[in-house]
Design a protein around this motif. Structure first.
Motif, PDB file in Angstrom:
ATOM      1  N   GLN A 178      59.844 -24.696  16.717  1.00 12.75           N
ATOM      2  CA  GLN A 178      58.745 -23.497  17.230  1.00 12.75           C
ATOM      3  C   GLN A 178      57.999 -23.871  16.395  1.00 12.75           C
ATOM      4  N   LEU A 179      56.546 -24.395  16.868  1.00 10.79           N
ATOM      5  CA  LEU A 179      55.266 -24.041  16.093  1.00 10.79           C
ATOM      6  C   LEU A 179      54.754 -22.779  15.698  1.00 10.79           C
ATOM      7  N   THR A 180      54.272 -22.474  14.681  1.00 10.85           N
ATOM      8  CA  THR A 180      53.621 -21.101  14.331  1.00 10.85           C
ATOM      9  C   THR A 180      52.432 -21.512  13.670  1.00 10.85           C
ATOM     10  N   PRO A 181      51.494 -22.075  13.973  1.00  6.62           N
ATOM     11  CA  PRO A 181      50.143 -22.363  13.261  1.00  6.62           C
ATOM     12  C   PRO A 181      49.547 -20.963  12.927  1.00  6.62           C
ATOM     13  N   GLY A 182      48.739 -21.060  11.750  1.00  9.51           N
ATOM     14  CA  GLY A 182      47.909 -19.942  11.418  1.00  9.51           C
ATOM     15  C   GLY A 182      48.770 -18.550  11.076  1.00  9.51           C
ATOM     16  N   THR A 183      50.001 -18.744  10.651  1.00 10.63           N
ATOM     17  CA  THR A 183      50.697 -17.687  10.275  1.00 10.63           C
ATOM     18  C   THR A 183      50.697 -17.748   8.751  1.00 10.63           C
ATOM     19  N   GLU A 184      51.835 -17.867   8.091  1.00  6.41           N
ATOM     20  CA  GLU A 184      51.946 -17.907   6.678  1.00  6.41           C
ATOM     21  C   GLU A 184      51.225 -19.078   6.086  1.00  6.41           C
ATOM     22  N   ALA A 185      50.941 -20.179   7.025  1.00  6.90           N
ATOM     23  CA  ALA A 185      50.473 -21.204   6.655  1.00  6.90           C
ATOM     24  C   ALA A 185      49.648 -21.729   7.793  1.00  6.90           C
ATOM     25  N   PRO A 186      48.770 -22.635   7.673  1.00  7.40           N
ATOM     26  CA  PRO A 186      47.912 -23.363   8.860  1.00  7.40           C
ATOM     27  C   PRO A 186      48.684 -24.119   9.820  1.00  7.40           C
ATOM     28  N   ALA A 187      49.606 -24.810   9.061  1.00  7.76           N
ATOM     29  CA  ALA A 187      50.532 -25.751   9.802  1.00  7.76           C
ATOM     30  C   ALA A 187      52.009 -25.337   9.356  1.00  7.76           C
ATOM     31  N   GLU A 188      52.742 -24.752  10.273  1.00  8.04           N
ATOM     32  CA  GLU A 188      54.294 -24.171   9.933  1.00  8.04           C
ATOM     33  C   GLU A 188      55.025 -24.003  11.068  1.00  8.04           C
ATOM     34  N   MET A 189      56.444 -24.058  10.899  1.00 10.48           N
ATOM     35  CA  MET A 189      57.322 -24.311  12.061  1.00 10.48           C
ATOM     36  C   MET A 189      58.603 -23.635  11.753  1.00 10.48           C
ATOM     37  N   ASN A 190      59.141 -22.783  12.697  1.00 11.72           N
ATOM     38  CA  ASN A 190      60.531 -22.414  12.622  1.00 11.72           C
ATOM     39  C   ASN A 190      61.488 -23.499  13.223  1.00 11.72           C
ATOM     40  N   THR A 191      62.680 -23.302  13.042  1.00  9.59           N
ATOM     41  CA  THR A 191      63.842 -24.189  13.608  1.00  9.59           C
ATOM     42  C   THR A 191      64.982 -23.331  14.030  1.00  9.59           C
ATOM     43  N   TRP A 192      65.522 -23.762  15.524  1.00  7.54           N
ATOM     44  CA  TRP A 192      66.571 -23.256  15.783  1.00  7.54           C
ATOM     45  C   TRP A 192      67.913 -24.365  15.879  1.00  7.54           C
ATOM     46  N   PHE A 193      68.901 -23.727  15.475  1.00  7.92           N
ATOM     47  CA  PHE A 193      70.169 -24.456  15.381  1.00  7.92           C
ATOM     48  C   PHE A 193      71.124 -23.946  16.546  1.00  7.92           C
ATOM     49  N   PRO A 194      70.997 -24.535  17.532  1.00  8.32           N
ATOM     50  CA  PRO A 194      71.826 -23.787  18.854  1.00  8.32           C
ATOM     51  C   PRO A 194      73.347 -23.733  18.570  1.00  8.32           C
ATOM     52  N   ALA A 195      73.977 -24.870  17.954  1.00  8.23           N
ATOM     53  CA  ALA A 195      75.306 -24.956  17.701  1.00  8.23           C
ATOM     54  C   ALA A 195      75.728 -23.813  16.889  1.00  8.23           C
ATOM     55  N   HIS A 196      74.861 -23.587  15.700  1.00  8.53           N
ATOM     56  CA  HIS A 196      74.984 -22.488  14.786  1.00  8.53           C
ATOM     57  C   HIS A 196      74.763 -21.239  15.176  1.00  8.53           C
ATOM     58  N   LYS A 197      73.611 -21.136  16.199  1.00 11.64           N
ATOM     59  CA  LYS A 197      73.083 -19.835  16.634  1.00 11.64           C
ATOM     60  C   LYS A 197      72.492 -19.066  15.162  1.00 11.64           C
ATOM     61  N   ALA A 198      71.799 -20.235  14.761  1.00 16.70           N
ATOM     62  CA  ALA A 198      71.017 -19.817  13.432  1.00 16.70           C
ATOM     63  C   ALA A 198      69.488 -20.045  13.610  1.00 16.70           C
ATOM     64  N   LEU A 199      68.731 -19.092  13.281  1.00 18.11           N
ATOM     65  CA  LEU A 199      67.034 -19.473  13.172  1.00 18.11           C
ATOM     66  C   LEU A 199      66.650 -19.421  11.730  1.00 18.11           C
ATOM     67  N   TRP A 200      66.169 -20.442  11.374  1.00 18.56           N
ATOM     68  CA  TRP A 200      65.293 -20.877  10.117  1.00 18.56           C
ATOM     69  C   TRP A 200      63.860 -20.384  10.555  1.00 18.56           C
ATOM     70  N   ALA A 201      63.604 -19.309   9.606  1.00 16.12           N
ATOM     71  CA  ALA A 201      62.366 -18.524   9.996  1.00 16.12           C
ATOM     72  C   ALA A 201      61.189 -19.123   9.027  1.00 16.12           C
TER      73      ALA A 201
END
Length: 657
Positions: A285-308
């Motif tokens: 999940q791209l999250t531009p302009g948040t904590e950094a101008p270029a940033e992204m979250n990552t979802w691990f469906p097999a683990h039901k885990a969200l890297w924020a």
């Protein structure tokens, strides 16, 4: 009768003033403070302010501590990392004093608690197949277990901590190769240690779109100034202790090791893109302009885990960072967090990130995401409300208060960012530096203004006497402000320097924000001891980053180094044929460097041919030992240009002229 009454009032007034002065003197004796170079204890005012924190917050709520401790698998008894010269570059051992003790009078109890949680270090299991090494750096390094190896998320600031973390997980869970690297965003504490886990780019190195451009522009273009300001923000030259540096909110501090850089070879360009690396499925999940101008979250469906990434942490973060950087968009920050709720909120069982500790449980996760989004949205919207009512940045920074329900949440506390400087960031984003008062349109320099202020005051000693009285009343913000004027008017005024230092010190003891504490105490230290002449501030990562820069970035950086006022008689044209990139025409007009891509000039002073990987050599052409640069025409043209480029001194004055 009137005359006698006046005499009586005079006597009463005199007695009242005498009593006040006696009170001030007694207060001075009680505090034991002298205006000299020594560090001081907390005053009674500071003690009262810090003690009041216990009534404000629920110190019996231990959920965050439980999460910080959960899943510990292994940790050295005492963690201290050395560089190749045997110098200590990172020490959790130095912070042992925070363990199982109550906050001293010289520390805000809330920040003290944050220091205790950030002092928890080692290898932690987040969920089956996902592990973090925390407390080895300002940031966390995360290991995802693949079919054959480790996928590493955010390999820290420095090579030494990253290597130590990899060794720890291999020693604990069995040695495995690194089969992929994911860099969540463009801040150096998330990629500078990459050569501690991999040697080159023969594995996938994944980053969000715009990563390299923003990593370079932040760390190179203004890098020298940012590193010096980091001395203040992170207290890099302070000792560690109850009257010195504590946690800086996101972690214990910043290591002093070796930085490195490898360009990513796989760029995420859209939300929803999926990669399968070593059998692990990841959705980005791209999250531009948040904590950094270029940033992204990552979802691990097999683990039901969200890297924020760094969009959620254990503290209020920065819309403006005190080291200096582009202002961040609180509105976008909130939007992308709520988008994460939409995309993954119903399924997530654990959320983890690049600083602080994870959170578990679907309900807790959704509350954590929503509270974090609400915090940034509130700061953005409330500041704009006040802006539209005509208030200025400094007025707003003194007015804004979080709603009580948000303010009492431990992970929204102001350990890193603050409401005060974040509100000013929103003002800057929408309104700029000008508050519309024409008296502030073209102010004097701080030194010139200070000298005129002292001239109008008439007697610096009289001002200093009144400032001392206000110090003993606990008015430390004002005392720091007025004595700083005296310092800028006359840096040799020792009494002003020492009193200003003592005021800043008390403000540091009171600060809940670790970076405010570091800034106040560093200012106090430099007022007492002077600006340091040698420091371990390092631009070590520049070499690899410069070699990775696009050609136009190198030309930009050459323009930044060019002292145009001193070189105003310099005029030239140079054709650059960059193999593997494009042709560039560089024009120096009255000492100003301009460039055009896909252009050349028949009347150029010289034509330079070189491969793309050698463009960084243009900053110091004498280092072209392998003869990669070929010049036709005026062979001295590059040297002439280099001679007009300024050197950046890594240390410059901040707290004095």
């Amino acid at each position: 009768m009137i005359k006698k009454r006046a005499n009586l009032l005079t006597r009463i007034t005199a007695l009242t003033l005498s009593a006040a002065l006696i009170s001030v003197a007694l207060t001075a004796c009680a505090t034991g403070l002298n205006f000299n170079t020594a560090q001081k204890e907390a005053t009674n005012y500071t003690k009262e302010i810090n003690n009041a924190v216990y009534a404000l917050l629920d110190f019996d709520d231990e959920q965050e501590r439980e999460f910080a401790e959960r899943g510990l698998l292994a940790a050295p008894e005492a963690l201290e990392l050395l560089d190749e010269n045997g110098d200590v570059i990172w020490s959790q051992k130095a912070f042992a004093f925070v363990e199982n003790t109550d906050a001293p009078d010289t520390a805000n109890p809330s920040l003290w608690r944050n220091a205790q949680l950030n002092h928890l270090y080692g290898l932690f299991e987040v969920t089956e197949g996902i592990y973090q090494v925390r407390g080895y750096d300002l940031s966390n390094i995360t290991f995802i277990k693949g079919d054959t190896g480790w996928i590493v998320f955010d390999p820290l600031t420095n090579v030494e901590p990253a290597r130590a973390a990899l060794n720890l997980i291999n020693e604990t869970l069995g040695e495995r190769p690194v089969t992929g690297v994911v860099i969540s965003h463009s801040h150096a504490d998330h990629f500078g240690g990459i050569r501690g886990v991999v040697a080159d780019d023969n594995i996938p190195i994944i980053a969000p779109e715009g990563f390299e451009e923003h990593a370079v522009s932040e760390n190179i273009y203004a890098g020298n100034a940012m590193l010096r300001r980091s001395d203040y923000m992170y207290g890099r030259n302070l000792e560690v202790g109850e009257r010195d540096r504590l946690s800086v909110g996101l972690g214990i501090g910043v290591p002093r090791g070796t930085s490195s850089y490898i360009s990513p070879n796989d760029i995420i360009k859209e939300t929803g893109e999926v990669r399968v690396i070593d059998g692990v499925t990841m959705e980005f999940q791209l999250t531009p302009g948040t904590e950094a101008p270029a940033e992204m979250n990552t979802w691990f469906p097999a683990h039901k885990a969200l890297w924020a990434a760094e969009n959620c942490t254990g503290t209020l973060h920065n819309l403006y960072t005190l080291r200096g950087a582009q202002v961040r968009d609180g509105n976008a920050w909130a939007y992308y967090i709520m988008e994460a709720v939409t995309l993954y909120g119903k399924d997530a069982e654990v959320i983890f990130q690049s600083h602080n500790w994870p959170h578990w449980g679907n309900g807790i996760i959704n509350e954590y995401l929503t509270n974090t989004a609400a915090m940034y949205k509130f700061i953005n919207d409330q500041t704009l409300l006040y802006i539209n009512q005509g208030y200025t940045a400094n007025e707003i920074s003194n007015m804004i208060k979080l709603p009580e329900a948000l303010d009492r949440v431990w992970y929204t506390r102001q350990y890193y960012g603050t409401l005060s400087h974040n509100a000013r960031a929103v003002y800057q984003r929408y309104m700029g530096w000008y508050d519309a008062n024409p008296a502030h349109l073209n102010p004097l320099s701080p030194t010139d203004s200070a000298k005129k202020m002292v001239e109008y005051m008439g007697d610096a000693k009289k001002v200093l006497r009144k400032a001392k009285e206000d110090f003993y009343k606990g008015e430390y913000r004002w005392v720091a402000e007025i004595t700083m004027i005296l310092v800028f008017a006359d840096p040799k005024n020792k009494d002003a320097r020492y009193l200003c230092a003592d005021a800043l010190e008390q403000l540091g003891y009171q600060a809940e924000s670790g970076v405010w504490r570091a800034a106040y105490l560093t200012g106090a230290k430099e007022l007492r001891e002077g600006t340091p002449t040698n420091t371990k501030t390092s631009m070590g990562r520049l070499g690899e980053m410069l070699r990775a820069m696009e050609s136009y970035m190198v030309f930009d950086y050459m323009g930044i180094h060019l002292d145009s006022n001193a070189a105003q008689d310099l005029n030239m044209k140079i054709n650059f044929n960059v193999t593997g990139d494009a042709d560039y025409l560089v024009t120096v007009k009255s000492g100003v460097l301009l460039y055009q891509k896909n252009a050349s000039a028949a009347d150029a002073d010289a034509t330079v041919t070189l491969p793309k990987q050698a463009v960084a050599l243009l900053l110091s052409p004498e280092s072209d030992e392998n003869g990669l640069i070929e010049i036709e025409g005026d062979t001295a043209v590059l040297q002439t240009l280099a001679e007009h480029m300024a050197e950046f001194e890594p240390i410059f004055n901040i707290i004095e002229p």
